[in-house]
Write a protein that holds these residues in place. Structure first.
Motif, PDB file in Angstrom:
ATOM      1  N   ILE A  39     -24.002   2.117  17.824  1.00 58.41           N
ATOM      2  CA  ILE A  39     -25.325   3.161  17.895  1.00 58.41           C
ATOM      3  C   ILE A  39     -26.589   2.668  19.102  1.00 58.41           C
ATOM      4  O   ILE A  39     -25.928   1.980  19.984  1.00 58.41           O
ATOM      5  CB  ILE A  39     -25.616   1.976  16.627  1.00 58.41           C
ATOM      6  N   ASN A  40     -26.987   3.367  19.360  1.00 56.60           N
ATOM      7  CA  ASN A  40     -28.095   2.816  20.593  1.00 56.60           C
ATOM      8  C   ASN A  40     -29.298   3.298  19.969  1.00 56.60           C
ATOM      9  O   ASN A  40     -29.265   3.946  19.287  1.00 56.60           O
ATOM     10  CB  ASN A  40     -27.841   4.215  21.561  1.00 56.60           C
ATOM     11  N   VAL A  41     -31.123   2.635  20.959  1.00 58.58           N
ATOM     12  CA  VAL A  41     -31.568   2.779  20.372  1.00 58.58           C
ATOM     13  C   VAL A  41     -32.231   3.738  21.594  1.00 58.58           C
ATOM     14  O   VAL A  41     -32.481   1.997  23.062  1.00 58.58           O
ATOM     15  CB  VAL A  41     -32.569   1.734  20.119  1.00 58.58           C
TER      16      VAL A  41
ATOM     17  N   VAL B 199     -20.560  -0.730  16.756  1.00 54.59           N
ATOM     18  CA  VAL B 199     -21.729  -1.572  18.413  1.00 54.59           C
ATOM     19  C   VAL B 199     -22.187  -0.994  18.245  1.00 54.59           C
ATOM     20  O   VAL B 199     -22.363   0.207  19.043  1.00 54.59           O
ATOM     21  CB  VAL B 199     -19.713  -1.245  19.096  1.00 54.59           C
ATOM     22  N   CYS B 200     -23.155  -2.132  18.869  1.00 52.55           N
ATOM     23  CA  CYS B 200     -24.688  -1.774  19.686  1.00 52.55           C
ATOM     24  C   CYS B 200     -24.543  -1.359  21.260  1.00 52.55           C
ATOM     25  O   CYS B 200     -23.697  -2.278  21.962  1.00 52.55           O
ATOM     26  CB  CYS B 200     -25.563  -2.446  19.107  1.00 52.55           C
ATOM     27  N   ILE B 201     -25.170  -0.150  22.109  1.00 54.21           N
ATOM     28  CA  ILE B 201     -24.150  -0.200  22.661  1.00 54.21           C
ATOM     29  C   ILE B 201     -25.828   0.274  23.630  1.00 54.21           C
ATOM     30  O   ILE B 201     -26.792   0.778  22.900  1.00 54.21           O
ATOM     31  CB  ILE B 201     -23.361   1.051  23.254  1.00 54.21           C
ATOM     32  N   SER B 202     -26.422   0.071  25.033  1.00 56.96           N
ATOM     33  CA  SER B 202     -27.080   0.093  26.142  1.00 56.96           C
ATOM     34  C   SER B 202     -26.474   1.027  26.972  1.00 56.96           C
ATOM     35  O   SER B 202     -25.240   0.694  27.384  1.00 56.96           O
ATOM     36  CB  SER B 202     -27.712  -0.897  25.594  1.00 56.96           C
ATOM     37  N   ARG B 203     -27.798   1.539  28.200  1.00 60.41           N
ATOM     38  CA  ARG B 203     -27.751   2.255  29.046  1.00 60.41           C
ATOM     39  C   ARG B 203     -28.013   1.057  30.131  1.00 60.41           C
ATOM     40  O   ARG B 203     -29.077   0.903  29.721  1.00 60.41           O
ATOM     41  CB  ARG B 203     -27.937   3.580  28.692  1.00 60.41           C
TER      42      ARG B 203
ATOM     43  N   TYR C 257     -32.017  -6.450  32.268  1.00 61.72           N
ATOM     44  CA  TYR C 257     -33.485  -7.288  31.376  1.00 61.72           C
ATOM     45  C   TYR C 257     -32.157  -8.629  31.247  1.00 61.72           C
ATOM     46  O   TYR C 257     -32.921  -9.997  30.622  1.00 61.72           O
ATOM     47  CB  TYR C 257     -33.888  -6.622  30.333  1.00 61.72           C
ATOM     48  N   ASN C 258     -31.359  -8.431  31.285  1.00 63.69           N
ATOM     49  CA  ASN C 258     -30.315 -10.129  31.257  1.00 63.69           C
ATOM     50  C   ASN C 258     -30.998 -11.203  29.954  1.00 63.69           C
ATOM     51  O   ASN C 258     -31.401 -12.139  29.846  1.00 63.69           O
ATOM     52  CB  ASN C 258     -30.313 -10.842  32.445  1.00 63.69           C
ATOM     53  N   SER C 259     -31.042 -10.662  28.536  1.00 58.07           N
ATOM     54  CA  SER C 259     -32.137 -10.961  27.810  1.00 58.07           C
ATOM     55  C   SER C 259     -30.905 -11.849  26.937  1.00 58.07           C
ATOM     56  O   SER C 259     -30.463 -13.036  26.142  1.00 58.07           O
ATOM     57  CB  SER C 259     -32.886 -10.399  27.214  1.00 58.07           C
ATOM     58  N   GLY C 260     -29.901 -11.038  26.024  1.00 53.92           N
ATOM     59  CA  GLY C 260     -28.938 -11.847  24.766  1.00 53.92           C
ATOM     60  C   GLY C 260     -29.841 -11.973  24.088  1.00 53.92           C
ATOM     61  O   GLY C 260     -29.237 -12.778  23.034  1.00 53.92           O
TER      62      GLY C 260
ATOM     63  N   LEU D 124     -21.069  -5.685  16.531  1.00 54.82           N
ATOM     64  CA  LEU D 124     -20.686  -6.385  17.868  1.00 54.82           C
ATOM     65  C   LEU D 124     -21.683  -5.642  19.029  1.00 54.82           C
ATOM     66  O   LEU D 124     -22.292  -4.748  18.670  1.00 54.82           O
ATOM     67  CB  LEU D 124     -19.374  -5.743  17.828  1.00 54.82           C
ATOM     68  N   CYS D 125     -21.899  -6.904  19.501  1.00 55.39           N
ATOM     69  CA  CYS D 125     -23.110  -5.739  20.230  1.00 55.39           C
ATOM     70  C   CYS D 125     -22.665  -6.592  22.005  1.00 55.39           C
ATOM     71  O   CYS D 125     -21.695  -7.853  21.994  1.00 55.39           O
ATOM     72  CB  CYS D 125     -25.012  -6.503  20.795  1.00 55.39           C
ATOM     73  N   GLY D 126     -23.659  -6.392  23.142  1.00 55.92           N
ATOM     74  CA  GLY D 126     -22.520  -6.876  24.822  1.00 55.92           C
ATOM     75  C   GLY D 126     -23.448  -9.158  24.157  1.00 55.92           C
ATOM     76  O   GLY D 126     -24.588  -8.910  23.649  1.00 55.92           O
ATOM     77  N   LYS D 127     -23.000  -9.775  25.416  1.00 55.89           N
ATOM     78  CA  LYS D 127     -23.486 -10.521  25.610  1.00 55.89           C
ATOM     79  C   LYS D 127     -25.130 -10.795  26.189  1.00 55.89           C
ATOM     80  O   LYS D 127     -26.146 -10.845  25.830  1.00 55.89           O
ATOM     81  CB  LYS D 127     -22.633 -11.733  26.655  1.00 55.89           C
ATOM     82  N   GLU D 128     -24.766  -9.461  26.406  1.00 58.59           N
ATOM     83  CA  GLU D 128     -26.879  -9.801  27.037  1.00 58.59           C
ATOM     84  C   GLU D 128     -26.999  -8.100  28.488  1.00 58.59           C
ATOM     85  O   GLU D 128     -25.665  -7.946  28.194  1.00 58.59           O
ATOM     86  CB  GLU D 128     -27.336 -10.006  29.053  1.00 58.59           C
TER      87      GLU D 128
ATOM     88  N   TYR E   4     -20.626  -5.054  29.703  1.00 52.66           N
ATOM     89  CA  TYR E   4     -20.360  -5.866  27.941  1.00 52.66           C
ATOM     90  C   TYR E   4     -20.398  -5.512  26.553  1.00 52.66           C
ATOM     91  O   TYR E   4     -18.639  -5.292  25.767  1.00 52.66           O
ATOM     92  CB  TYR E   4     -21.398  -7.087  27.642  1.00 52.66           C
ATOM     93  N   ASP E   5     -21.392  -4.535  26.456  1.00 56.01           N
ATOM     94  CA  ASP E   5     -20.220  -3.433  25.420  1.00 56.01           C
ATOM     95  C   ASP E   5     -19.505  -2.065  25.675  1.00 56.01           C
ATOM     96  O   ASP E   5     -18.415  -3.011  24.476  1.00 56.01           O
ATOM     97  CB  ASP E   5     -22.330  -2.373  25.353  1.00 56.01           C
ATOM     98  N   GLU E   6     -19.574  -1.760  26.620  1.00 53.36           N
ATOM     99  CA  GLU E   6     -18.135  -1.184  27.201  1.00 53.36           C
ATOM    100  C   GLU E   6     -17.089  -1.572  27.050  1.00 53.36           C
ATOM    101  O   GLU E   6     -15.800  -1.588  26.698  1.00 53.36           O
ATOM    102  CB  GLU E   6     -18.129  -0.423  28.156  1.00 53.36           C
TER     103      GLU E   6
HETATM  104  N1  LIG Z   1     -31.736   0.352  23.255  1.00 53.89           N
HETATM  105  C1  LIG Z   1     -30.408  -0.139  22.568  1.00 53.89           C
HETATM  106  N2  LIG Z   1     -29.392   0.444  22.036  1.00 53.89           N
HETATM  107  C2  LIG Z   1     -28.902  -0.197  21.269  1.00 53.89           C
HETATM  108  N3  LIG Z   1     -28.384  -1.052  21.086  1.00 53.89           N
HETATM  109  C3  LIG Z   1     -28.714  -2.253  22.393  1.00 53.89           C
HETATM  110  C4  LIG Z   1     -29.439  -1.893  22.920  1.00 53.89           C
HETATM  111  N4  LIG Z   1     -30.549  -2.629  23.745  1.00 53.89           N
HETATM  112  C5  LIG Z   1     -29.526  -3.871  23.533  1.00 53.89           C
HETATM  113  N5  LIG Z   1     -28.319  -4.128  22.988  1.00 53.89           N
HETATM  114  C6  LIG Z   1     -27.628  -4.488  22.350  1.00 53.89           C
HETATM  115  O1  LIG Z   1     -27.918  -6.023  22.559  1.00 53.89           O
HETATM  116  C7  LIG Z   1     -26.836  -5.993  23.720  1.00 53.89           C
HETATM  117  C8  LIG Z   1     -27.862  -7.593  24.068  1.00 53.89           C
HETATM  118  O2  LIG Z   1     -29.143  -6.308  25.045  1.00 53.89           O
HETATM  119  P1  LIG Z   1     -30.169  -7.067  25.717  1.00 53.89           P
HETATM  120  O3  LIG Z   1     -30.419  -8.693  24.401  1.00 53.89           O
HETATM  121  O4  LIG Z   1     -31.548  -6.563  25.770  1.00 53.89           O
HETATM  122  O5  LIG Z   1     -29.657  -8.198  26.757  1.00 53.89           O
HETATM  123  C9  LIG Z   1     -26.596  -5.475  24.208  1.00 53.89           C
HETATM  124  O6  LIG Z   1     -25.289  -6.178  25.755  1.00 53.89           O
HETATM  125  C10 LIG Z   1     -26.314  -4.601  22.934  1.00 53.89           C
HETATM  126  O7  LIG Z   1     -24.592  -4.668  22.671  1.00 53.89           O
END
Ligand SMILES: Nc1ncnc2c1ncn2[C@@H]1O[C@H](COP(=O)(O)O)[C@@H](O)[C@H]1O
Ligand SMILES: Cc1cc2nc3c(=O)[nH]c(=O)nc-3n(C[C@H](O)[C@H](O)[C@H](O)COP(=O)(O)OP(=O)(O)OC[C@H]3O[C@@H](n4cnc5c(N)ncnc54)[C@H](O)[C@@H]3O)c2cc1C
Lengths: 319, 246
Positions: B61-63, B5-9, B121-124, B113-117, B38-40
């Motif tokens: 996992i987080n970057v 599961v990709c998680i972001s802060r 930054y609302n990118s997805g 799995l990741c969140g929708k965005e 969305y991630d949580e």
């Molecule tokens: N720094 C990060 N580390 C791990 N997962 C991430 C990170 N940034 C974004 N994601 C994953 O990617 C999804 C979409 O992010 P984004 O494309 O930045 O809107 C998020 O909901 C997370 O699940």
């Protein structure tokens, strides 16, 4: 060259597609290049895209692409871009486009911006483009330093503009791999109003409605306007309205021309999804409701009284 | 089944948005951070439910830098088995995706799995990018996710409706509202999280192609114009003639 992926649904182009071609044409003018469009799957009258600025339309009509799969569509668009020498690819920021933009960027080794809502600029020779961030609370300007670029265009960024005439259509035969994705069923809401992300007029209501049985007045107002209905999160959470109507930070983010909100307090998470609307009308009986601060026009009164009156006034104006 | 599961802060939803250094940096001063909802709420909880029903492991996992360890611990407290943090400060979605896909190449998982965005930054974009780096399917905006054998069935949101698709695993799936219900970590979870492994791994080199060069705040809206509730004709006139939206 700029290449616009022209999305179609059941063979029909959507308004957002014409917006994307218009945006593609204006971007091409800025870059001093031509704008082409690419159509995948069955489509009525692809030549029509020429009117919005595409000087040529590439049409891929391959059975393997009947159903959308981000993997095979990415492969097809990237391949077409390579063949015709397009370094800037534009897609809509729709559910289809959103699942393409990241993939395409990787495939094309391109810098990407998802949800661009301004025309790009060339600043000191560098390509820059803006998008909303922090749920519309700020605008970020991105620079793209790679040769290739992929943008997804936020809905209602500009108006589709007819500037030319029908374009020549070239049927392209591209080998595409078997899709690893199988579509089991598709369920589309009936009706002719635009789905929320594309809607120009939206009528939304919240907990002030007291219960689902009262929604008739909201639907009446939406009907006279030809607007799409929406709701606040607690309304969807308690099952008063379907989930797809939920707008806000955790729901759909929209930017219609007109957003009418009745019985919604205007919590920051709600505003996050709607405050890019061009004009906001708030109907609330509490003069202290935070939504009034974000509104263009406010009516401080009982919605059960005001909403039917507004419906009548619109009927009268339209008659 | 191995779930990643990709998680972001992200800044907490009511955080004040301001910028420093000539409007080029986000002002972190006084900002509270949370796990991206969305991630949580959806991606992580659904992975946990599937693991509870069918067995397997859930890794988050987080970057990011050590700043993110607190939200990573929260994911462990909610129930993830272990965590990986790839140690770099990513400036683009593609960098995040590159790092995660490199990790997956040497540590294969069945479902990513990741969140929708992210709500900042609302990118997805990250999910699709990981899928393309790995050349596997990507299904966006999943509202329902079920696993059967080596395939996943996902109900996804599309314009004006929904669609149910089946994909072979491995695949990347992004989670939207509906996939699961938020779980609040309990005391036991929080205590256990302290002992669960959080592995820090080095990042691979990456050159960003798209980066933010500056921020602006939206133009302030002019003050609301209040309309007499007895005069809806006036409102309609303003909508037609002043706002020009009808
Ligand atoms: N720094 C990060 N580390 C791990 N997962 C991430 C990170 N940034 C974004 N994601 C994953 O990617 C999804 C979409 O992010 P984004 O494309 O930045 O809107 C998020 O909901 C997370 O699940
Ligand atoms: C992380 C997080 C994410 C969230 N995401 C979202 C989201 O995406 N979308 C969202 O909407 N919310 C979201 N919320 C919830 C949000 O904080 C609010 O709780 C919610 O928006 C309130 O909904 P409401 O305005 O319908 O209800 P209320 O806050 O209860 O407001 C009802 C309003 O109706 C008015 N009213 C009552 N009766 C009448 C009447 N007869 N005539 C006129 N006015 C009347 C009241 O004065 C009041 O202002 C989120 C919350 C969190 C914590």
């Amino acid at each position: 060259m700029v290449l616009v992926f022209a999305e179609s649904k059941n063979g029909q182009f959507k308004k957002a597609t014409f917006e994307a071609v218009t945006y593609g044409k204006q971007t091409a003018d800025i870059l001093g290049v031509e704008c082409h469009a690419i159509v995948i799957g069955s489509a009525d009258n692809p030549a029509h895209l020429g009117q919005y600025g595409a000087s040529k339309v590439h049409h891929i009509n391959n059975n393997a692409l009947d159903h959308f799969s981000s993997q095979s569509y990415t492969a097809a668009i990237a391949k077409a871009a390579e063949i015709i020498g397009a370094s800037t690819v534009i897609v809509n920021h729709s559910s289809t486009g959103k699942s393409l933009v990241g993939r395409l960027a990787v495939k094309m080794n391109a810098g990407s911006v998802a949800g661009a809502n301004h025309l790009p600029e060339i600043k000191d020779g560098v390509f820059t483009v803006k998008k909303n961030v922090f749920s519309g609370k700020a605008i970020a300007e991105y620079k793209i330093s790679s040769k290739n670029r992929v943008l997804s265009l936020m809905g209602n960024t500009l108006k589709p503009e007819v500037t030319g005439s029908d374009a020549p259509v070239e049927i392209v035969d591209l080998p595409v791999g078997e899709s690893k994705l199988q579509v089991i069923s598709t369920d589309l809401q009936q009706g002719t109003v635009a789905p929320l992300p594309e809607a120009e007029l939206v009528v939304s209501a919240g907990r002030g409605m007291k219960g689902p049985e009262n929604w008739g007045i909201i639907e009446d107002l939406a009907n006279v306007l030809g607007a799409t209905t929406a709701c606040s999160r607690p309304v969807a959470d308690t099952g008063w309205r379907p989930h797809h109507e939920h707008v806000g930070q955790t729901g759909v983010a929209i930017r219609p021309n007109l957003y009418i909100a009745a019985g919604i307090s205007g919590a920051i998470q709600h505003l996050a999804g709607v405050n890019s609307s061009k004009c906001i009308v708030v109907i609330n009986k509490d003069s202290e409701a935070p939504f009034f601060k974000a509104a263009t026009y406010g009516v401080c009164a009982d919605l059960f009284d005001v909403v039917p009156k507004l419906t009548e006034a619109i009927k009268k104006a339209k008659a | 089944m191995k779930y990643l599961v990709c998680i972001s802060r992200t800044p907490e939803t009511t955080a004040k948005i301001a910028f420093t250094d000539g409007n080029t940096q986000f002002d972190k001063n006084g900002v509270q951070y949370i796990l991206n909802p969305y991630d949580e709420w959806y991606a992580l909880v659904r992975a946990l439910e599937l693991k509870e029903a069918g067995g397997g492991t859930v890794t988050v996992i987080n970057v990011g830098t050590a700043e993110n360890d607190a939200v990573i611990r929260k994911a462990l407290a909610i129930g993830a088995d272990d965590a990986v943090r790839i140690d770099t400060d990513p400036k683009s979605a593609m960098n995040v995706a590159k790092q995660i896909s490199e990790y997956v190449k040497s540590n294969p998982h069945d479902i990513i799995l990741c969140g929708k965005e992210t709500i900042d930054y609302n990118s997805g974009e990250v999910g699709g990018m990981i899928a393309e780096f790995l050349d596997i399917p990507f299904v966006s905006y999943g509202e329902h996710l079920d696993i059967e054998g080596s395939s996943a069935t996902v109900k996804r949101d599309i314009e004006g409706g929904s669609q149910t698709v089946k994909v072979n695993l491995p695949a990347v799936i992004s989670a939207a509202k509906g996939m699961a219900e938020q779980r609040i970590p309990n005391m036991r979870g929080i205590m256990m999280a302290k002992r669960k492994p959080l592995n820090i791994v080095p990042a691979v080199p990456f050159e960003d192609a798209a980066t933010v060069i500056g921020y602006t705040l939206p133009e302030g809206k002019s003050a609301v114009k209040m309309i007499d509730p007895e005069n809806m004709d006036e409102l309609v006139r303003l909508l037609q003639e002043e706002a020009k939206v009808l």
